[in-house]
Design a protein around this motif. Structure first.
Motif, PDB file in Angstrom:
ATOM      1  N   TYR A 200       4.911   5.898  -5.392  1.00  0.00           N
ATOM      2  CA  TYR A 200       3.579   6.504  -5.408  1.00  0.00           C
ATOM      3  C   TYR A 200       3.401   7.266  -6.722  1.00  0.00           C
ATOM      4  CZ  TYR A 200      -0.636   8.627  -3.428  1.00  0.00           C
ATOM      5  OH  TYR A 200      -1.940   9.002  -3.170  1.00  0.00           O
TER       6      TYR A 200
ATOM      7  N   ARG B 297       5.055   3.329   3.103  1.00  0.00           N
ATOM      8  CA  ARG B 297       4.256   2.207   2.611  1.00  0.00           C
ATOM      9  C   ARG B 297       3.940   1.206   3.702  1.00  0.00           C
ATOM     10  NH1 ARG B 297       8.828  -0.371  -1.377  1.00  0.00           N
ATOM     11  NH2 ARG B 297       8.667   1.700  -2.239  1.00  0.00           N
TER      12      ARG B 297
ATOM     13  N   GLN C  12       0.876  -1.168   0.000  1.00  0.00           N
ATOM     14  CA  GLN C  12       0.000   0.000   0.000  1.00  0.00           C
ATOM     15  C   GLN C  12       0.915   1.220   0.000  1.00  0.00           C
ATOM     16  OE1 GLN C  12      -2.616   0.929   3.453  1.00  0.00           O
ATOM     17  NE2 GLN C  12      -4.201   0.106   2.102  1.00  0.00           N
ATOM     18  N   LEU C  13       0.986   1.892  -1.138  1.00  0.00           N
ATOM     19  CA  LEU C  13       1.861   3.049  -1.304  1.00  0.00           C
ATOM     20  C   LEU C  13       1.154   4.298  -0.798  1.00  0.00           C
ATOM     21  CD1 LEU C  13       2.951   2.209  -4.943  1.00  0.00           C
ATOM     22  CD2 LEU C  13       4.281   1.801  -2.862  1.00  0.00           C
TER      23      LEU C  13
ATOM     24  N   ASP D  48       6.254   8.135  -1.023  1.00  0.00           N
ATOM     25  CA  ASP D  48       6.960   6.914  -1.403  1.00  0.00           C
ATOM     26  C   ASP D  48       7.432   7.054  -2.843  1.00  0.00           C
ATOM     27  OD1 ASP D  48       6.996   3.773  -0.359  1.00  0.00           O
ATOM     28  OD2 ASP D  48       7.129   3.991  -2.540  1.00  0.00           O
TER      29      ASP D  48
END
Length: 146
Positions: free
Chosen positions: A76, A108, A68-69, A73
């Motif tokens: 992203y 993340r 899960q970005l 990040d």
């Protein structure tokens, strides 16, 4: 119902006694920075006028899990799909471990399965906020570059 401190809730999550979704895991990790409710209140009062940032996680499916970005990040996207209208799907054939070893700028959550989450953050939080403690629910070690 049971009252738990953030570290206790995370330990109960790790042992699979309870479950909560990734955003709550992230926030529990952030709350672990404070040893008391008074300390949290002092922090929140001091930064109350600094502002907030609204952001949406972007899922990256990997060969053996998902990441899960979050904003900041390095993976992203510049133009994330906030509404779901673009049907943007990010995926790779790489394993999570490889993606973590290749990376250097993290904000993340690694999701191996619903009970195996890890938070990795090495960016500066905006608006004088505080980053979550980096807590993981397995024994993987992606900290070599952090």
């Amino acid at each position: 119902f049971q009252w738990s401190s953030p570290p206790e809730a995370i330990e109960r999550f790790k042992s699979q006694e309870i479950w909560f979704p990734p955003p709550q895991f992230y926030e529990f990790c952030r709350l672990c920075n404070f040893s008391s409710l008074g300390e949290l209140h002092k922090f929140s009062s001091a930064r109350a006028l600094e502002g907030c940032e609204r952001w949406m996680p972007v899922m990256l499916s990997a060969a053996d899990g998902a990441i899960q970005l979050l904003p900041g990040d390095e993976l992203y996207p510049e133009d994330p799909d906030y509404t779901g209208e673009k049907k943007m799907i990010m995926s790779t054939d790489k394993k999570v471990e490889d993606l973590m070893k290749e990376g250097g700028i993290f904000h993340r959550m690694v999701i191996k399965n619903i009970n195996n989450l890890a938070v990795y953050v090495n960016i500066q939080a905006k608006y004088k906020h505080i980053n979550p403690l980096m807590i993981k629910c397995d024994n993987s070690d992606y900290n070599s570059r952090l």
